[in-house]
Structures are given as structure tokens and as C-alpha cells.
Scaffold this motif. Structure first.
Motif, PDB file in Angstrom:
ATOM      1  N   VAL A 270      43.269  43.695  23.120  1.00  0.00           N
ATOM      2  CA  VAL A 270      44.530  43.074  23.532  1.00  0.00           C
ATOM      3  C   VAL A 270      44.904  41.930  22.592  1.00  0.00           C
ATOM      4  N   SER A 271      43.915  41.130  22.188  1.00  0.00           N
ATOM      5  CA  SER A 271      44.191  39.995  21.310  1.00  0.00           C
ATOM      6  C   SER A 271      44.683  40.435  19.939  1.00  0.00           C
ATOM      7  N   LYS A 272      44.338  41.651  19.528  1.00  0.00           N
ATOM      8  CA  LYS A 272      44.730  42.161  18.213  1.00  0.00           C
ATOM      9  C   LYS A 272      45.954  43.067  18.282  1.00  0.00           C
ATOM     10  N   ASP A 273      46.452  43.319  19.496  1.00  0.00           N
ATOM     11  CA  ASP A 273      47.553  44.254  19.679  1.00  0.00           C
ATOM     12  C   ASP A 273      48.887  43.532  19.552  1.00  0.00           C
ATOM     13  N   ALA A 274      49.440  43.558  18.365  1.00  0.00           N
ATOM     14  CA  ALA A 274      50.724  42.886  18.134  1.00  0.00           C
ATOM     15  C   ALA A 274      51.859  43.591  18.854  1.00  0.00           C
ATOM     16  N   ASP A 275      51.687  44.873  19.155  1.00  0.00           N
ATOM     17  CA  ASP A 275      52.753  45.629  19.806  1.00  0.00           C
ATOM     18  C   ASP A 275      52.912  45.265  21.276  1.00  0.00           C
ATOM     19  N   LEU A 276      51.859  44.756  21.903  1.00  0.00           N
ATOM     20  CA  LEU A 276      51.918  44.459  23.334  1.00  0.00           C
ATOM     21  C   LEU A 276      52.991  43.424  23.639  1.00  0.00           C
ATOM     22  N   GLU A 277      52.972  42.310  22.933  1.00  0.00           N
ATOM     23  CA  GLU A 277      53.963  41.257  23.170  1.00  0.00           C
ATOM     24  C   GLU A 277      55.364  41.760  22.843  1.00  0.00           C
ATOM     25  N   ALA A 278      55.479  42.545  21.768  1.00  0.00           N
ATOM     26  CA  ALA A 278      56.788  43.076  21.384  1.00  0.00           C
ATOM     27  C   ALA A 278      57.334  44.020  22.449  1.00  0.00           C
ATOM     28  N   CYS A 279      56.460  44.874  22.984  1.00  0.00           N
ATOM     29  CA  CYS A 279      56.895  45.820  24.012  1.00  0.00           C
ATOM     30  C   CYS A 279      57.275  45.096  25.295  1.00  0.00           C
ATOM     31  N   ALA A 280      56.490  44.100  25.667  1.00  0.00           N
ATOM     32  CA  ALA A 280      56.787  43.334  26.874  1.00  0.00           C
ATOM     33  C   ALA A 280      58.111  42.582  26.714  1.00  0.00           C
ATOM     34  N   THR A 281      58.366  42.076  25.524  1.00  0.00           N
ATOM     35  CA  THR A 281      59.620  41.379  25.258  1.00  0.00           C
ATOM     36  C   THR A 281      60.804  42.322  25.367  1.00  0.00           C
ATOM     37  N   GLU A 282      60.673  43.507  24.767  1.00  0.00           N
ATOM     38  CA  GLU A 282      61.764  44.478  24.820  1.00  0.00           C
ATOM     39  C   GLU A 282      62.012  44.943  26.249  1.00  0.00           C
ATOM     40  N   ALA A 283      60.946  45.088  27.036  1.00  0.00           N
ATOM     41  CA  ALA A 283      61.094  45.494  28.438  1.00  0.00           C
ATOM     42  C   ALA A 283      61.846  44.429  29.223  1.00  0.00           C
ATOM     43  N   ALA A 284      61.510  43.167  28.981  1.00  0.00           N
ATOM     44  CA  ALA A 284      62.179  42.067  29.676  1.00  0.00           C
ATOM     45  C   ALA A 284      63.647  41.963  29.247  1.00  0.00           C
ATOM     46  N   LYS A 285      63.920  42.180  27.966  1.00  0.00           N
ATOM     47  CA  LYS A 285      65.296  42.136  27.478  1.00  0.00           C
ATOM     48  C   LYS A 285      66.134  43.240  28.118  1.00  0.00           C
ATOM     49  N   ALA A 286      65.554  44.431  28.199  1.00  0.00           N
ATOM     50  CA  ALA A 286      66.264  45.552  28.827  1.00  0.00           C
ATOM     51  C   ALA A 286      66.508  45.271  30.303  1.00  0.00           C
ATOM     52  N   ALA A 287      65.523  44.654  30.959  1.00  0.00           N
ATOM     53  CA  ALA A 287      65.659  44.327  32.375  1.00  0.00           C
ATOM     54  C   ALA A 287      66.775  43.308  32.587  1.00  0.00           C
ATOM     55  N   GLU A 288      66.871  42.329  31.713  1.00  0.00           N
ATOM     56  CA  GLU A 288      67.908  41.312  31.834  1.00  0.00           C
ATOM     57  C   GLU A 288      69.297  41.927  31.700  1.00  0.00           C
ATOM     58  N   ARG A 289      69.462  42.785  30.697  1.00  0.00           N
ATOM     59  CA  ARG A 289      70.770  43.424  30.506  1.00  0.00           C
ATOM     60  C   ARG A 289      71.135  44.282  31.712  1.00  0.00           C
ATOM     61  N   ALA A 290      70.152  45.020  32.204  1.00  0.00           N
ATOM     62  CA  ALA A 290      70.399  45.906  33.341  1.00  0.00           C
ATOM     63  C   ALA A 290      70.687  45.129  34.617  1.00  0.00           C
ATOM     64  N   LEU A 291      70.308  43.866  34.662  1.00  0.00           N
ATOM     65  CA  LEU A 291      70.594  43.017  35.811  1.00  0.00           C
ATOM     66  C   LEU A 291      71.955  42.345  35.674  1.00  0.00           C
ATOM     67  N   ILE A 292      72.240  41.804  34.489  1.00  0.00           N
ATOM     68  CA  ILE A 292      73.454  41.020  34.293  1.00  0.00           C
ATOM     69  C   ILE A 292      74.709  41.880  34.211  1.00  0.00           C
ATOM     70  N   GLU A 293      74.654  42.985  33.466  1.00  0.00           N
ATOM     71  CA  GLU A 293      75.864  43.763  33.223  1.00  0.00           C
ATOM     72  C   GLU A 293      76.463  44.356  34.503  1.00  0.00           C
ATOM     73  N   PRO A 294      75.644  44.944  35.408  1.00  0.00           N
ATOM     74  CA  PRO A 294      76.231  45.417  36.678  1.00  0.00           C
ATOM     75  C   PRO A 294      76.785  44.266  37.516  1.00  0.00           C
ATOM     76  N   TRP A 295      76.101  43.129  37.450  1.00  0.00           N
ATOM     77  CA  TRP A 295      76.572  41.955  38.186  1.00  0.00           C
ATOM     78  C   TRP A 295      77.938  41.517  37.674  1.00  0.00           C
ATOM     79  N   LEU A 296      78.125  41.529  36.357  1.00  0.00           N
ATOM     80  CA  LEU A 296      79.406  41.148  35.766  1.00  0.00           C
ATOM     81  C   LEU A 296      80.522  42.076  36.226  1.00  0.00           C
ATOM     82  N   SER A 297      80.191  43.348  36.375  1.00  0.00           N
ATOM     83  CA  SER A 297      81.216  44.307  36.793  1.00  0.00           C
ATOM     84  C   SER A 297      81.695  44.026  38.210  1.00  0.00           C
ATOM     85  N   GLN A 298      80.871  43.369  39.014  1.00  0.00           N
ATOM     86  CA  GLN A 298      81.262  43.006  40.372  1.00  0.00           C
ATOM     87  C   GLN A 298      82.037  41.693  40.415  1.00  0.00           C
TER      88      GLN A 298
END
Length: 212
Positions: free
Chosen positions: A166-194
């Protein structure tokens, strides 16, 4: 355990690296739970009127939960040697690691001139990895190494092996970041439409250190 099957299982470890990213993008249910009720209770007024989009209302939506966390699977194996460096046995294991962001540390800003909403995420937090002791399987070089204490020793080595991976896995943090970014967009954009009907907002979500 059949040695050929055991080796195949180890080879599959490489495949799991791909699964890590996929899993991170799929596991969002903890982040989205109750979003609809929150909008109705806190954003839509008592008479059915909605507020305009502001940084404060966005923060209420985004910071509803304390922590967004996704769980990622890992497979691996460790080699256990004696004091002279001779291999005693190999242990294969399955484990998981949780990675996520502290939602309370998210910052939100708005550019009214361009109708742009900018969300900046904090650095990903990676928890201590967990080895599932029930999944451990062994190949012994000599039967004498198959002792009553082997499970305890093997678990210790497996846990250290996973922590090293895990300490050597540079992809883990990147994947977790991308997942969180996708989650934020999926939360905000539908909210904006309302909330907004006249303005079209652009949502930009940056991970830690991005867009600076």
C-alpha cells in the motif's frame, strides 16, 4: 493446497490492481445516502421555494457527511524465511484498505462572472490495511515448519507485506481521488438542476494540489 492453483492465485494479484480503480469508482453509497432528503429539508423552503446557489448552500450539501471512504481489495503473498535466510513457507492472503477524504475540509468557491463552481478536495487519507486471516493459504518447504504458531507468524508477515504494498502503490491515492471527484460531481450537478433554472453552472472539482 494444489501448488499450480496457488501460483495462479498469485498471478491474479496483478489483475487486482485494475480492480482497485474500478472498485473506487463504484463504492459511493456511503457518500450519497440521504442526499435527496437533505435537499428537501435544508435547501427547499417551507413553501416550496428554493434558494439561489451560494457558497454556503453548496457547503451544506457537500459537507453533509463527515467522511467519504471507499474500500479497495488487495491480494498478495509473503515469503517467510528462517534466521539463515532459507525459505520456510509462502503465505497467500486477501486484504483490503480504506481510502477517502475528510468532507469537512473541502473548500468551495464561486466565480459569478463565469458561473463556475470550484471544489477543492483535501488530501486522501489512507487507513491501515486489513488482512483477512481466514483467507490465508500456505505452501511449506518442509513439513516441520507447519507448527501451531504458524498462523500467528504468517498473519504478522502478511500484514507487513500488505502495508508495504500500500505504501508503494501510487495508484491508490490517485484512484481514491478520482472516485471522490466523480462523487462530488454526481452530487452537485443533480442538486443544481433542482435549484437553478436560469443559470448554467460549470462544476470543476480538483484533487489535493491540483489546479493551483
Amino acid at each position: 493446497m494444489d501448488k499450480k492453483k496457488w501460483i495462479i492465485k498469485i498471478v491474479l494479484t496483478a489483475v487486482m490492481a485494475i480492480v482497485i480503480c474500478i472498485a473506487g469508482l463504484l463504492i459511493k453509497k456511503h457518500f450519497f445516502s440521504g442526499t435527496g432528503n437533505f435537499v428537501e429539508e435544508n435547501i427547499i423552503g417551507r413553501e416550496g421555494e428554493v434558494t439561489t446557489v451560494t457558497e454556503s448552500t453548496l457547503e451544506k450539501v457537500i459537507k453533509k457527511n463527515q467522511l467519504y471512504t471507499a474500500e479497495y481489495p488487495y491480494n498478495g503473498y509473503a515469503t517467510i524465511c528462517d534466521e539463515d535466510g532459507n525459505v520456510k513457507y509462502y503465505v497467500a492472503y486477501e486484504g483490503t484498505v480504506k481510502a477517502g477524504i475528510d468532507v469537512t475540509r473541502i473548500t468551495v468557491s464561486m466565480d459569478e462572472n463565469t458561473n463556475t463552481i470550484i471544489v477543492r478536495l483535501p488530501q486522501v487519507q489512507i487507513e491501515d490495511p486489513v488482512v483477512n486471516a481466514g483467507t490465508m493459504e500456505y505452501i511449506f518447504q518442509k513439513e516441520k515448519y507447519h507448527t501451531e504458531t504458524v498462523a500467528e507468524e504468517a498473519y504478522r508477515y502478511a500484514k507487513q507485506d500488505l502495508a508495504d504494498k500500500v505504501s508503494k502503490d501510487a495508484d491508490l491515492e490517485a484512484c481514491a481521488t478520482e472516485a471522490a471527484k466523480a462523487a462530488e460531481r454526481a452530487l452537485i450537478e443533480p442538486w443544481l438542476s433542482q435549484i437553478e433554472t436560469e443559470k448554467a453552472y460549470t462544476v470543476k472539482v480538483f484533487g489535493y494540489g491540483e489546479g493551483e
